[in-house]
Design a protein around this motif. Structure first.
Motif, mmCIF file in Angstrom:
data_model
loop_
_atom_site.group_PDB
_atom_site.id
_atom_site.type_symbol
_atom_site.label_atom_id
_atom_site.label_comp_id
_atom_site.label_asym_id
_atom_site.label_seq_id
_atom_site.Cartn_x
_atom_site.Cartn_y
_atom_site.Cartn_z
ATOM 1 N N ILE A 45 0.854 -1.186 0.000
ATOM 2 C CA ILE A 45 0.000 0.000 0.000
ATOM 3 C C ILE A 45 0.889 1.234 0.000
ATOM 4 C CG2 ILE A 45 -1.829 1.210 1.232
ATOM 5 C CD1 ILE A 45 -2.580 -1.491 2.465
ATOM 6 N N SER A 46 0.594 2.137 -0.926
ATOM 7 C CA SER A 46 1.444 3.322 -1.067
ATOM 8 C C SER A 46 1.271 4.245 0.137
ATOM 9 C CB SER A 46 1.102 4.071 -2.349
ATOM 10 O OG SER A 46 -0.133 4.711 -2.178
ATOM 11 N N LYS A 47 2.305 5.090 0.331
ATOM 12 C CA LYS A 47 2.264 6.008 1.453
ATOM 13 C C LYS A 47 1.089 6.983 1.297
ATOM 14 C CE LYS A 47 5.412 9.039 2.931
ATOM 15 N NZ LYS A 47 6.765 9.666 3.051
ATOM 16 N N ALA A 48 0.871 7.421 0.056
ATOM 17 C CA ALA A 48 -0.217 8.370 -0.206
ATOM 18 C C ALA A 48 -1.562 7.737 0.139
ATOM 19 C CB ALA A 48 -0.194 8.781 -1.677
ATOM 20 N N ARG A 49 -1.693 6.473 -0.230
ATOM 21 C CA ARG A 49 -2.926 5.742 0.036
ATOM 22 C C ARG A 49 -3.147 5.619 1.548
ATOM 23 N NH1 ARG A 49 -7.429 4.561 -2.733
ATOM 24 N NH2 ARG A 49 -8.379 2.624 -2.020
ATOM 25 N N LEU A 50 -2.064 5.306 2.249
ATOM 26 C CA LEU A 50 -2.167 5.176 3.703
ATOM 27 C C LEU A 50 -2.573 6.505 4.327
ATOM 28 C CD1 LEU A 50 0.910 2.915 4.533
ATOM 29 C CD2 LEU A 50 -1.503 2.359 4.857
ATOM 30 N N GLU A 51 -1.993 7.588 3.812
ATOM 31 C CA GLU A 51 -2.370 8.908 4.339
ATOM 32 C C GLU A 51 -3.854 9.158 4.120
ATOM 33 O OE1 GLU A 51 0.155 11.709 2.437
ATOM 34 O OE2 GLU A 51 1.829 11.369 3.819
ATOM 35 N N GLU A 52 -4.315 8.815 2.923
ATOM 36 C CA GLU A 52 -5.735 9.008 2.609
ATOM 37 C C GLU A 52 -6.637 8.219 3.549
ATOM 38 O OE1 GLU A 52 -5.610 9.766 -2.228
ATOM 39 O OE2 GLU A 52 -6.138 7.804 -1.428
ATOM 40 N N LYS A 53 -6.170 6.987 3.852
ATOM 41 C CA LYS A 53 -7.008 6.128 4.691
ATOM 42 C C LYS A 53 -7.045 6.605 6.140
ATOM 43 C CE LYS A 53 -8.196 2.673 1.893
ATOM 44 N NZ LYS A 53 -9.610 2.429 1.595
ATOM 45 N N LEU A 54 -5.988 7.317 6.525
ATOM 46 C CA LEU A 54 -5.865 7.666 7.936
ATOM 47 C C LEU A 54 -6.371 9.063 8.282
ATOM 48 C CD1 LEU A 54 -4.372 5.065 8.282
ATOM 49 C CD2 LEU A 54 -2.488 6.285 9.355
ATOM 50 N N TYR A 55 -6.392 9.930 7.279
ATOM 51 C CA TYR A 55 -6.723 11.322 7.594
ATOM 52 C C TYR A 55 -7.880 11.826 6.739
ATOM 53 C CZ TYR A 55 -2.227 11.358 9.974
ATOM 54 O OH TYR A 55 -1.201 11.077 10.813
ATOM 55 N N GLY A 56 -8.793 12.557 7.375
ATOM 56 C CA GLY A 56 -9.849 13.238 6.635
ATOM 57 C C GLY A 56 -9.311 14.525 6.047
ATOM 58 N N TRP A 57 -10.219 15.213 5.258
ATOM 59 C CA TRP A 57 -9.778 16.458 4.599
ATOM 60 C C TRP A 57 -9.304 17.526 5.574
ATOM 61 C CZ3 TRP A 57 -15.145 16.400 2.062
ATOM 62 C CH2 TRP A 57 -15.145 15.512 0.989
ATOM 63 N N SER A 58 -10.023 17.577 6.665
ATOM 64 C CA SER A 58 -9.815 18.722 7.544
ATOM 65 C C SER A 58 -8.564 18.563 8.419
ATOM 66 C CB SER A 58 -11.048 18.886 8.423
ATOM 67 O OG SER A 58 -11.364 17.634 8.997
ATOM 68 N N GLU A 59 -7.963 17.381 8.358
ATOM 69 C CA GLU A 59 -6.849 17.150 9.286
ATOM 70 C C GLU A 59 -5.496 17.454 8.635
ATOM 71 O OE1 GLU A 59 -8.321 13.442 11.887
ATOM 72 O OE2 GLU A 59 -8.679 13.276 9.748
ATOM 73 N N ARG A 60 -4.653 18.100 9.416
ATOM 74 C CA ARG A 60 -3.308 18.429 8.919
ATOM 75 C C ARG A 60 -2.415 17.192 8.986
ATOM 76 N NH1 ARG A 60 -0.116 22.845 8.768
ATOM 77 N NH2 ARG A 60 1.341 21.833 10.189
ATOM 78 N N ILE A 61 -1.716 16.963 7.930
ATOM 79 C CA ILE A 61 -0.830 15.791 7.909
ATOM 80 C C ILE A 61 0.616 16.284 7.801
ATOM 81 C CG2 ILE A 61 -0.383 13.557 6.863
ATOM 82 C CD1 ILE A 61 -2.963 13.979 5.237
ATOM 83 N N GLU A 62 1.459 15.806 8.733
ATOM 84 C CA GLU A 62 2.903 16.053 8.593
ATOM 85 C C GLU A 62 3.394 15.170 7.445
ATOM 86 O OE1 GLU A 62 4.567 18.277 10.384
ATOM 87 O OE2 GLU A 62 2.717 18.786 11.471
ATOM 88 N N SER A 63 4.399 15.655 6.706
ATOM 89 C CA SER A 63 4.813 14.931 5.499
ATOM 90 C C SER A 63 5.318 13.519 5.817
ATOM 91 C CB SER A 63 5.896 15.720 4.767
ATOM 92 O OG SER A 63 7.027 15.835 5.619
#
Lengths: 440, 220
Positions: B169-187
């Motif tokens: 599973i790609s990192k981008a995909r994992l980020e998508e699965k873990l965070y909603g739109w409104s949440e800030r994601i550290e790189s």
């Protein structure tokens, strides 16, 4: 109350009887007249032939019928009775003065007399009038008898015919009886006699109105039940979140949201009640003359605190004493409150809401203008529908506000118009009342 | 797990969103049919919660369109329409489950778990793999029978990697699965979570496929 059948029976039969009797009387009169002519002629013939005593006696006695009994008296030139057909020696009738026909009363009886001069004396032939009358009455009665005998048959025919003619009425009664609040289909106008057509058409109009009223009431109840689910769902969900809150501060927050949702449910119920009130029971208004400016001031004063919280500049434009209407102040306040509710909600922080009181083409009008996003043209017709929420509204309202506004306006014969706010932005809702002469 | 919440009532939406986030799901919330359609075009959601009475475009329209485009995420209808005909129509239009308002949050969560389980092809509620047991209902984790204390994101990351295991599973995909739109994601948020998980489960439990993403191997 007598049935139509009885009334018709008594009336028609009675009428027939009266007519028959009248015909009998007329017939009697005519018969009598004809009998008189006939007998008078006969008397004259008789007088002409009275000359020989033997033949006379015979002739007189041959007439056995007492009704035709003819009395013959012959007087000589000295005024003495020379002959009388009666058995008594004294004359029955006095000698009449002039020849020709006359009526004489003797022994309490009226006689028809024909006198003729002969040989210086007088031949007098007389007949009792009562006999003639009896004869005429007898003939008249005999000719009426068949009519009288037919009366019961006529009564029976009337009874049956009237009964059959009234059948559509009882069929209509049955058809109406089969209707129920659940099934108010119109009575088919086909096969109804023309006399019942207006009744059927009036009845169908009433049924249609009743059906419409019932249907809209049912729809209202169904809609209301459905609409209550949303705030109740929100309440229930929030209550469960409050129960799950892991600490006091979150619980506090959850409870304050719970209050908010409870307020919304309460608001919806109040709006539903108001809506039901204006839609289904338009009676009971306390109509009095009032100044729309007073109304505007009161409405704005009531909502001022709310406007401050929302950061909306709320004010009244206009002056007292120009826009006067006859109306129910409390109802109109409900109307204004609903308009202000919408305006304040949509104007948003930094927005402006004006309540303007003016004469619009001679008609008193109250206008609420906000600087919010307005309502797109294609939605304007639908926003008055019950439970319709604008696409941009965010779903907080009950969807009843404008429906209530229109309901109240309708009870005041006022019309509600939606337009653009100043310079094409925002929304202006104008409520135009009928011009004062129309109220008087 | 990332869920899409389609609900036009702001209060209901707020409460459900709050409840779901407390259950450690990433939640995006849209309020009308058009936004719903746009959001569903992104194929990142594991499950869609759909209200039927939406402005602009009805929920059933959105659903049918989504299924026509080949959208495969589980769809749970939440609505006040409770007649049998409406339930049948909803399910026949491509919904996986149907819940009538007002409902209990517990029931909603249980149905969500059941749907997610089925979409992963499991029949048991727990994910068990190479000594790791994840209880998705209670959010408890065990490693070799000892309780494992996992923060919400680590638990969610592990659940994504294990359900089912053996997929990169790609990192981008994992980020998508873990965070909603409104949440800030550290790189490097995903890398940090993986790092913590490796410390707890052993360095080779989660493997890095260079330039692609992460993977939990099917077997030792």
């Amino acid at each position: 109350m007598k049935t139509i059948r009885h009334k018709l029976l008594i009336g028609l039969l009675g009428g027939a009887l009266v007519c028959t009797l009248a015909a009998g009387v007329a017939m009697y009169a005519k018969l009598l007249e004809e009998a008189n002519e006939l007998f008078d002629y006969q008397l004259r013939q008789f007088a002409a032939t009275v000359s020989e005593r033997d033949a006379l006696r015979q002739t007189v006695h041959a007439k056995g019928d007492p009704e035709e009994n003819i009395l013959v008296e012959i007087w000589d030139d000295r005024g003495a009775l020379r002959f009388s057909s009666s058995q008594t020696p004294a004359p029955v009738l006095a000698q009449v003065a002039r020849p020709g026909y006359s009526i004489t009363v003797a022994h309490g009886e009226r006689w028809r007399v024909y006198a003729e001069r002969r040989d210086g004396g007088m031949v007098q032939v007389a007949q009792a009038v009562a006999g003639r009358e009896r004869l005429a009455a007898g003939i008249a009665l005999r000719s009426l008898l068949p009519f009288l005998l037919v009366m019961p048959i006529l009564g029976l025919i009337i009874y049956v015919v009237v009964g059959r003619s009234l059948l559509p009425l009882s069929r209509l009664a049955q058809a109406v009886g089969r209707r129920s609040p659940q099934a108010l289909q119109p009575v088919p106008p086909e096969g109804q006699p023309p006399e019942l057509a207006p009744v059927v058409s009036a009845l169908n109009d009433l049924l249609r109105q009743l059906d419409h009223a019932l249907a809209s009431q049912r729809a209202f109840v169904a809609d209301a039940a459905h609409e209550l689910r949303s705030p109740l769902t929100a309440l229930k969900l929030q209550l469960q979140l409050a129960e799950r809150a892991p600490d006091d501060s979150q619980r506090q927050l959850a409870f304050s949201k719970l209050h908010e949702r409870l307020d919304r449910s309460t608001h919806l119920v109040q709006q539903l009640l108001a809506s039901a009130r204006y839609e289904f029971s338009p009676a009971g208004r306390r109509v009095a003359p009032l100044d729309l400016f007073d109304l505007a001031q009161r409405g704005v004063a009531d909502r001022y605190a709310d406007a401050c919280v929302r950061g909306v500049d709320l004010g009244v434009v206009g002056q007292a004493g120009i826009a006067l209407v006859a109306g129910d102040f409390d109802d109109l306040l409900v109307l204004l409150n609903n308009l202000l509710d919408n305006a304040l909600r949509h104007a948003g922080a930094g927005g402006q809401v004006d309540v303007e009181v003016a004469l619009d083409g001679g008609c008193p009008a109250i206008r609420v203008t906000d600087t919010g996003p307005g309502i797109p043209q294609h939605e304007r017709a639908r926003v008055f529908d019950r439970f319709y929420r604008g696409e941009g509204g965010g779903g907080w309202g009950s969807g009843l506000g404008l429906s209530i506004v229109r309901g109240v306006a309708a009870t005041h014969a006022a019309e509600v118009q939606l337009g653009d706010g100043p310079d094409g932005k925002g929304l202006r809702v104008a409520v135009r009342f009928p011009s004062p002469p129309a109220l008087a | 797990m990332r869920l899409l919440l389609i609900e036009d009532d702001p209060m209901i939406g707020e409460s459900i969103g709050e409840g779901l986030r407390a259950e450690r799901y990433a939640v995006d919330w849209v309020c009308d049919g058009n936004s719903a359609q746009l959001a569903m075009a992104h194929d990142v959601y594991d499950l869609v919660l759909l209200d039927l009475g939406l402005p602009k475009r009805s929920g059933l329209q959105v659903l049918r369109e989504y299924r026509k485009q080949g959208g495969a995420a589980k769809v749970l209808i939440m609505t006040a329409r409770d007649s049998t005909a409406e339930r049948v129509e909803g399910l026949d239009s491509g919904a996986d489950d149907y819940l009538v308002k007002p409902f209990d949050l517990d029931e909603l969560f249980a149905r969500i778990r059941a749907l997610l389980r089925r979409s992963a092809g499991r029949v048991v509620p727990n994910i068990i793999h190479r000594g790791v047991t994840l209880n998705l209902a209670t959010h408890e984790a065990f490693f070799e029978s000892t309780p494992l204390h996992l923060p919400a994101r680590e638990f969610a990351l592990l659940a994504v990697l294990l359900d089912p295991p053996g997929q990169v599973i790609s990192k981008a995909r994992l980020e998508e699965k873990l965070y909603g739109w409104s949440e800030r994601i550290e790189s490097n948020a995903v890398d940090v979570h993986v790092h913590h998980l490796r410390k707890k489960l052993g360095a080779d439990f989660i493997r890095n496929v260079r330039g692609v993403g992460y993977l939990v191997g099917k077997d030792e």
